[in-house]
Design an enzyme around this catalytic site. Sequence first.
Site, PDB file in Angstrom:
ATOM      1  CG  ASP A   1      -2.032   1.021   1.109  1.00  0.00           C
ATOM      2  OD1 ASP A   1      -2.299   1.501  -0.006  1.00  0.00           O
ATOM      3  OD2 ASP A   1      -2.665   1.324   2.149  1.00  0.00           O
TER       4      ASP A   1
ATOM      5  CE1 TYR B   1      -0.452   8.457   4.397  1.00  0.00           C
ATOM      6  CE2 TYR B   1       1.688   9.538   4.316  1.00  0.00           C
ATOM      7  CZ  TYR B   1       0.430   9.406   4.875  1.00  0.00           C
ATOM      8  OH  TYR B   1       0.066  10.230   5.916  1.00  0.00           O
TER       9      TYR B   1
ATOM     10  CG  HIS C   1      -4.276  10.601   2.723  1.00  0.00           C
ATOM     11  ND1 HIS C   1      -5.333  10.566   3.608  1.00  0.00           N
ATOM     12  CD2 HIS C   1      -3.442   9.592   3.102  1.00  0.00           C
ATOM     13  CE1 HIS C   1      -5.157   9.571   4.467  1.00  0.00           C
ATOM     14  NE2 HIS C   1      -4.012   8.969   4.183  1.00  0.00           N
TER      15      HIS C   1
ATOM     16  CG  ASP D   1      -5.927   0.357   3.669  1.00  0.00           C
ATOM     17  OD1 ASP D   1      -6.032  -0.710   4.299  1.00  0.00           O
ATOM     18  OD2 ASP D   1      -5.008   1.173   3.849  1.00  0.00           O
TER      19      ASP D   1
ATOM     20  CD  GLN E   1      -3.417   4.161  10.786  1.00  0.00           C
ATOM     21  OE1 GLN E   1      -4.639   4.299  10.662  1.00  0.00           O
ATOM     22  NE2 GLN E   1      -2.563   4.623   9.886  1.00  0.00           N
TER      23      GLN E   1
ATOM     24  CB  THR F   1      -6.226   7.869   1.518  1.00  0.00           C
ATOM     25  OG1 THR F   1      -6.131   6.828   2.481  1.00  0.00           O
ATOM     26  CG2 THR F   1      -7.581   8.549   1.612  1.00  0.00           C
TER      27      THR F   1
HETATM   28 CA    CA Z   1      -4.097   2.970   2.826  1.00  0.00          CA
END
Ligand code: CA
Length: 427
Positions: A138, A140, A145, A245, A252, A361
């Site tokens: 994943d 970023y 974001h 996701d 987190q 995202t």
């Molecule tokens: Ca993500």
Amino acid sequence: MSDTTPPNDLYTLQSWLETPADSDFPLQNIPFGISSGSHHPPRPCTRIGNQVIDLQPLAAAGLLEGLGMDAAAFDAPVLNALMAHGKAGSRALRHRLIQLFRADHGMNDATLRLVQAAVQPLDEVTMHLPVAIGDYTDFYSSREHATNVGIMFRGPENALMPNWLHLPVGYHGRASSIVVSGTPIRRPMGQMRPKADEPPVFGPSKQLDIELETAFITFEGKPLGERIPAAEAADFIFGMVLFNDWSARDIQSWEYVPLGPFLGKNFGSSMSPWVVTLEALEPFRTQGPPQQPEPLPYLRTAGAQAFDIRLEAALKPKNGAESVICTTNFKHLYWNMAQQLAHHTVNGCNVRCGDVMASGTISGPAPDSFGSLLELTWRGTKPLKLQDGSERKFLEDGDTIVIRGHAAHQGLRIGFGEVAGQILPAQ
Ligand code: CA
């Protein structure tokens, strides 16, 4: 039937199968998926309008010969065997399918009946995860974001970490918990520390969130130790899907230092069932955001590397009306897919057939284009007002999230359908 060259009448091409004008799946799309029906187990298919086309009977009738793919590839519960033939294979297969389903198909009646027998209504099949996923990464890659999250957690002066504008940041996720659209998601239990001056507690996440993303799926890459240059990256990308996701923010935020996301992420990620090929998305290529400072040479790309794909997320409370909570676009991403794949392999890391690489995202510049509840509600300080009058800071049990995406240009629309998932209570 030997013609596998691309159609030269892309914008006017019509199918003999009925296709609603606003369908994400005209003849120009020809995505790939895995469906099962009352008379057959999960196996490869494509879709035109609201019809699903089972590829195994077409292969059995000899209509997919000459593409270098053996019959077993059309009788498998995942697309990996079809993908083993790389970009040339999937391109040839798409063009053969376009040939079979275009209005001026040129088939005789007997052949046409064979093809018709492979067509099933969408609502009579079940869609499955399209590929056996080896590894999941994943990224970023949305500057908006990363900036929003940085402002919330570190303040505006340190919003972007020093590395962010120099490389596509990512982490290795968990492939085993990626599920197909429609699969419910159980609210995770976990350890969190809701009050900074008190000990941690264990319980159901109270800050369950979405992340509106897309993902690309790779063909077999190069051997371990070799890199995929950015200029070659498109040859190793099979296609794209919509991706949610799901994220437990309270788990987190307590666990992520210093090694990054872990149990706040790996309880479930949802994927749309149709893999839309890069070839189908070609008409929608566009320029991505300017990159300043200029990336290092291995990350430099030429030409239009973004795609103009409109994306939205909707929240539907249990027994309530749906509210669109976010409208954004894939083209906002700062780092493009070629850069992501080049960076992923620059140290010699090998990617395999069926690996999933999610975008991160996808937030845009406007407040209603933020791709997570964390940003949309600014960490819960500005609750969202829904159509049914209720408010949300984070997801409640029974909520369903639907992410949709499509590209449109000069009357041609190519889309992904949707990825949906409903939240079940913690157990
Ligand atoms: Ca993500």
